[in-house]
Design an enzyme around this catalytic site. Structure first.
Site, PDB file in Angstrom:
ATOM      1  N   ARG A 159       0.839  -1.304   0.071  1.00 55.45           N
ATOM      2  CA  ARG A 159       0.049  -0.002   0.049  1.00 55.45           C
ATOM      3  C   ARG A 159       0.976   1.118  -0.013  1.00 55.45           C
ATOM      4  NH1 ARG A 159      -5.240   0.235   1.738  1.00 55.45           N
ATOM      5  NH2 ARG A 159      -4.985   2.108   3.057  1.00 55.45           N
TER       6      ARG A 159
ATOM      7  N   ARG B 166       9.497   6.349  -2.737  1.00 49.94           N
ATOM      8  CA  ARG B 166       9.709   7.522  -4.046  1.00 49.94           C
ATOM      9  C   ARG B 166      11.110   8.244  -4.275  1.00 49.94           C
ATOM     10  NH1 ARG B 166       4.482  10.063  -2.861  1.00 49.94           N
ATOM     11  NH2 ARG B 166       2.852   8.704  -3.816  1.00 49.94           N
TER      12      ARG B 166
ATOM     13  N   ARG C 220      -8.397  -5.879  13.963  1.00 53.11           N
ATOM     14  CA  ARG C 220      -7.946  -5.091  15.119  1.00 53.11           C
ATOM     15  C   ARG C 220      -8.768  -3.896  15.404  1.00 53.11           C
ATOM     16  NH1 ARG C 220      -3.886  -6.878  17.714  1.00 53.11           N
ATOM     17  NH2 ARG C 220      -2.740  -4.882  17.679  1.00 53.11           N
TER      18      ARG C 220
ATOM     19  N   ARG D 134      -0.027   6.461  16.044  1.00 55.65           N
ATOM     20  CA  ARG D 134       0.034   7.713  15.479  1.00 55.65           C
ATOM     21  C   ARG D 134      -0.920   8.928  16.328  1.00 55.65           C
ATOM     22  NH1 ARG D 134      -3.224   6.211   9.861  1.00 55.65           N
ATOM     23  NH2 ARG D 134      -5.101   5.455  10.805  1.00 55.65           N
TER      24      ARG D 134
ATOM     25  N   GLU E  26      -3.818   7.182  19.035  1.00 58.07           N
ATOM     26  CA  GLU E  26      -4.479   5.896  18.403  1.00 58.07           C
ATOM     27  C   GLU E  26      -3.845   4.570  18.972  1.00 58.07           C
ATOM     28  OE1 GLU E  26      -5.441   6.495  14.280  1.00 58.07           O
ATOM     29  OE2 GLU E  26      -5.160   4.157  13.832  1.00 58.07           O
TER      30      GLU E  26
ATOM     31  N   TYR F 200      -9.955  -5.034   3.718  1.00 56.85           N
ATOM     32  CA  TYR F 200      -9.410  -4.006   4.118  1.00 56.85           C
ATOM     33  C   TYR F 200      -9.886  -2.762   2.897  1.00 56.85           C
ATOM     34  CZ  TYR F 200      -5.374  -0.873   5.731  1.00 56.85           C
ATOM     35  OH  TYR F 200      -4.654   0.111   6.118  1.00 56.85           O
TER      36      TYR F 200
ATOM     37  N   ASP G 230     -10.530   0.609   0.862  1.00 61.77           N
ATOM     38  CA  ASP G 230     -10.734   2.111   0.916  1.00 61.77           C
ATOM     39  C   ASP G 230     -11.936   2.664   0.456  1.00 61.77           C
ATOM     40  OD1 ASP G 230      -7.862   2.400   1.565  1.00 61.77           O
ATOM     41  OD2 ASP G 230      -7.074   2.271  -0.492  1.00 61.77           O
TER      42      ASP G 230
END
Ligand code: UDP
Length: 381
Positions: A171, A175, A247, A277, A298, A346, A348
């Site tokens: 995912r 770069r 989770r 995070r 979190e 999972y 999006d």
């Protein structure tokens, strides 16, 4: 036809809307007191900040039809997801890009130099990475893996990255330029008034009735010609074969006067920081200005029966159980399992909407042909 949508999240709303537009009578039920599922957004009463109640949701897609669809119901304003991560006493940019690499190694490499350099760090003996760890070692090498991925992933999934599939890391891009946009998609934005306002408009049709704070019982299905079920797949069967693993997340919410961290998402790569995070919600609406701030620390942990399921685990044991539930589901009549929970994947948001639009089309085609609607339009396996 009388149709029931179980769940007032994206799947239920999008399928429900398409069905109502096709002239069907749609009822939507949700056990929560609000629509929107885990995309639910709500303004904080004290600060006025738009809060992503169940954690950050950033809309990004390459699917022009889905982008047009969401823009029909809500104005999307420009938003680029630029994530930072704290590790080893420094702040770095994610996804790993040329700035991250140069900062981490104290160098000033150009793209081609960094590519060669990282290839030297990488474990090239791994030709076909199977696990998360192999994928990371193959593409970024041990240093970056340890700093940014190992601890975070251990906290997020509660197991070693050696036991997780490589697909989770796929995912995230690497770069060799200074582009620190987390996503590569053509379209990216945030709904001006939040996701709940958008979903409210999708559901706003004379053919749709919404009942909130109403727990669905399977016996209710008998009152309808067809049910679109976006609840947990194992829940439909009263968990009789066991529970599919998820989770869950705990959010430690706190307020701050001013700007707490200067960005929307700050990850913590090290395993000894207990949270994964911190999100500072006002930065998700950069066009607004607020003195006060609302943040979430979190924490991720195993999902117990009374917790909200977030991330399907999908390791070998879960996949076996999933196979058994899918076999049972395929024997059911009058129900189609949809969305993240219904298909245990999972997903999006853009994929959820795309699949919901497809599901609606498939249903209408079966209706026209007089054939039976299957339990799954997209297979969970
Ligand atoms: N990940 C990581 N370090 C990070 C961010 C992500 O190791 O700083 C890993 C982690 O295993 C996570 C996966 O990459 O589950 C996918 O990350 P993404 O940001 O897509 O997760 P989401 O925001 O959907 O939780």
């Amino acid at each position: 036809m009388k149709l029931l949508m179980v769940g007032a999240g994206l799947s239920g709303a999008v399928i429900g809307r398409a069905m109502a537009e096709a002239g069907h009578q749609v009822t939507v039920v949700d056990s929560r007191p609000h629509i929107g599922g885990n995309c639910h957004t709500e303004r904080d009463a004290d600060t006025g900040v738009m809060v992503h109640v169940y954690g950050p949701h950033i809309f990004h897609t390459d699917d022009a039809e889905v982008w047009d669809y969401v823009n029909q119901y809500e104005t999307f304003l420009p938003y680029k997801n630029r994530v930072k991560t704290t590790s080893g006493g420094q702040v770095f940019a994610l996804p790993v890009n040329l700035h991250t690499i140069n900062q981490f190694y104290g160098k000033t490499m150009r793209p081609d130099e960094a590519r060669i350099f990282l290839e030297e760090q990488a474990d090239t003996s791994i030709t076909d990475p199977q696990t998360f760890e192999e994928q990371a070692l193959r593409f970024v090498g041990p240093d970056l893996y340890e700093a940014f991925f190992k601890g975070y992933t251990q906290k997020q999934w509660g197991c070693s990255p050696r036991d997780l599939p490589a697909s989770i890391l796929k995912r995230l891009p690497v770069r060799f330029n200074y582009d620190d946009n987390y996503f590569f998609h053509r379209f990216q934005g945030m709904p001006e008034n939040g996701y709940t306002a958008m979903i409210e408009r999708i559901l706003d049709h004379p053919g749709i009735t919404v009942h909130l704070s109403q727990r669905f019982e399977r016996a209710q299905a008998a009152d309808y010609d067809h049910v679109f079920y976006a609840g947990p797949l194992d829940g439909w069967f009263d968990f009789d074969l066991g529970r599919l693993g998820y989770r869950t997340l705990d959010f430690e919410r706190f307020s701050y006067q001013g700007d707490y961290q200067g960005c929307a998402v700050m990850n913590y790569g090290e395993v000894d920081v207990p949270y994964t995070r911190i999100t500072e919600h006002k930065h998700f609406s950069p066009w607004e200005s607020h003195e006060g701030s609302v943040c979430y620390r979190e924490f991720s942990r195993a999902c117990e029966p009374d917790d909200i399921p977030y991330y399907p685990i999908r390791m070998v044991a879960e996949k076996e159980l999933l196979g058994a539930y899918v076999a049972q589901a395929n024997t059911q009549k009058g129900v189609t399992f949809v969305g993240r929970l219904g298909t245990y994947r999972y997903l999006d948001m853009d994929v959820t909407i795309r699949e919901a639009l497809e599901t609606a089309k498939v249903f209408l085609a079966h209706e026209k042909a007089g054939t039976a609607m299957p339990a799954f339009v997209v297979s969970p396996l």
